[in-house]
Design a protein around this motif. Structure first.
Motif, short mmCIF file in Angstrom:
data_model
loop_
_atom_site.label_atom_id
_atom_site.label_comp_id
_atom_site.label_asym_id
_atom_site.label_seq_id
_atom_site.Cartn_x
_atom_site.Cartn_y
_atom_site.Cartn_z
N THR A 79 0.46 9.78 10.15
CA THR A 79 0.01 11.10 10.21
C THR A 79 -1.65 10.91 9.55
N THR A 80 -2.19 10.34 9.19
CA THR A 80 -3.49 9.28 8.61
C THR A 80 -4.00 8.21 9.02
N ALA A 81 -5.21 8.70 8.75
CA ALA A 81 -6.10 7.15 9.70
C ALA A 81 -6.88 7.02 7.68
N GLY A 82 -5.89 6.14 7.33
CA GLY A 82 -7.08 5.04 6.13
C GLY A 82 -6.74 4.01 5.69
N THR A 83 -4.87 3.90 5.62
CA THR A 83 -4.65 2.94 4.94
C THR A 83 -4.38 1.85 6.06
N GLY A 84 -4.10 1.50 7.44
CA GLY A 84 -3.16 1.05 7.93
C GLY A 84 -2.62 0.28 7.32
N SER A 85 -1.34 1.16 6.86
CA SER A 85 -0.08 0.26 6.30
C SER A 85 0.64 0.36 7.66
N GLU A 86 0.75 0.51 8.55
CA GLU A 86 1.25 0.90 10.09
C GLU A 86 1.23 -1.28 10.68
N SER A 87 0.35 -1.40 9.78
CA SER A 87 0.03 -3.13 10.42
C SER A 87 0.17 -4.19 9.54
N THR A 88 0.57 -4.33 8.11
CA THR A 88 0.19 -4.23 7.00
C THR A 88 1.51 -4.80 6.91
N ARG A 89 1.44 -6.06 5.55
CA ARG A 89 3.21 -6.60 5.20
C ARG A 89 2.76 -5.70 3.98
N TYR A 90 2.43 -5.38 3.27
CA TYR A 90 1.93 -4.60 2.51
C TYR A 90 2.85 -3.11 1.76
N ALA A 91 2.79 -3.00 0.18
CA ALA A 91 3.50 -2.02 0.02
C ALA A 91 3.32 -1.78 -1.43
N VAL A 92 2.84 -0.58 -1.98
CA VAL A 92 1.85 -0.60 -2.71
C VAL A 92 3.00 1.05 -4.03
N ILE A 93 4.29 0.76 -4.70
CA ILE A 93 4.95 1.67 -5.95
C ILE A 93 4.71 1.32 -7.09
N TYR A 94 5.01 2.81 -7.16
CA TYR A 94 5.05 2.12 -9.37
C TYR A 94 6.06 1.78 -10.19
N TYR A 95 6.02 0.98 -11.03
CA TYR A 95 7.12 0.93 -11.85
C TYR A 95 6.97 1.35 -13.43
N ASP A 96 7.18 1.87 -14.55
CA ASP A 96 7.15 2.19 -15.89
C ASP A 96 5.51 2.05 -15.74
N GLY A 97 5.00 2.91 -14.59
CA GLY A 97 3.74 3.55 -14.96
C GLY A 97 2.66 2.56 -13.88
#
Length: 323
Positions: A79-97
């Motif tokens: 619903t945004t046009a930016g990350t292109g996450s719908e076509s990548t093998r990457y994800a970003v999350i945060y653990y212990d900051g």
């Protein structure tokens, strides 16, 4: 016949590991078999991690277990046009900051649905941030040491398209511009899926966690400063294809942006940000922040950068970003 579904939205804009764990528990308790991710990069990243972690041992940290394809189908509707996450093998999350980059080929969505109408009601600032993220990804993938003939085609399409349509997309909000920008973001994502990101992204993550600056804005603040640094330190080129090749890449990027020289392209990039009323430097008044920021930079991302950045160079670049 209606398809039964369970809604999960208990996660933050920069999703936490704990958020993903809640999603994994819900997915397994309700015995779902498919994931439909609707939202921006954070939503899709959470969905990717749920897919990857849903069959792992619950009593061990998911981040430390071996990644395997779970076979769960993943559909992404950005619903945004930016990350292109719908076509990548990457994800970003945060653990212990700390930012955690999750990478596996199996989390590339099985289906991506691009519907530009969803961009019409986005808050203006979010449109600016996400579009700048796509532009930065297109530029970074182009100069990355991992670039290929295929990735450079995607990068060129992304950069040229954004440069042509960005004003109409931001200031006029037309359907046609939204369609082109969404397509450009997808191509930028395809390029980054091949090359990975470089120094501007590496520098940006702590700006987001330390100051709450949205990701796309943070990357855009870093990119022109780092590009200038690379032009002034071209002799530190680490791309095996050499200095002449790198200069040619900088020239091609500039041309795609509509300019005959990299410096002109950098000047215009900054003018774009000014025109969109996007702050170009961060004011904190804390000299100690430079050390915190410098220590945060992911050295893996720096290895993708075509010009070497040592510890002292990292701090020096940050002094131009944070004042």
């Amino acid at each position: 016949m209606p398809v039964p579904y369970v809604k999960f939205d208990q996660f933050t804009p920069n999703p936490l590991y704990e958020d993903v764990c809640k999603g994994v528990d819900l997915f397994n308790i309700t015995k779902c078999d498919t994931i439909l991710a609707v939202g921006g990069g954070s939503s899709i990243d959470v969905a990717k991690c749920i897919k990857l972690y849903c069959k792992m041992q619950k009593d061990r940290l998911y981040l430390e277990q071996e990644y395997e394809d779970t076979g769960v189908k993943l559909i992404a509707l950005p619903t945004t046009a930016g990350t292109g996450s719908e076509s990548t093998r990457y994800a970003v999350i945060y653990y212990d900051g700390k930012k955690q980059s999750v990478t596996h080929d199996s989390i590339i969505p099985n289906v991506a649905i691009l519907e530009p109408k969803v961009l019409k009601t986005l808050p203006l600032y979010q449109k600016k941030c996400t579009m700048l993220d796509a532009l930065c990804q297109g530029i970074e993938s182009w100069w990355s040491v991992n670039s290929t003939d295929e990735s450079k085609v995607y990068s060129k399409i992304a950069v040229e398209t954004i440069m042509k349509w960005w004003r109409e997309y931001i200031f006029e909000n037309t359907d046609e511009a939204a369609e082109h920008i969404m397509e450009a973001a997808n191509y930028a994502g395809r390029a980054i899926c091949i090359t990975q990101t470089t120094a501007p992204h590496a520098f940006s993550y702590k700006l987001t966690s330390l100051y709450g600056l949205p990701h796309g804005h943070a990357v855009a603040v870093c990119l022109p400063v780092i590009w200038e640094y690379m032009l002034g330190n071209i002799d530190k080129c680490v791309d095996s294809r050499g200095v002449q090749y790198l200069n040619s890449v900088f020239a091609l990027i500039s041309c795609a942006m509509g300019f005959s020289s990299p410096m002109d392209a950098i000047v215009y990039f900054r003018k774009m940000m000014e025109e969109m009323e996007m702050v170009r430097t961060i004011s904190t008044g804390k000299s100690s922040d430079i050390e915190i920021l410098s220590k945060s930079v992911n050295t893996v991302r720096l290895k993708n950068n075509p010009v070497y950045l040592g510890k002292g160079n990292v701090a020096s670049v940050y002094t131009q970003i944070v004042k």
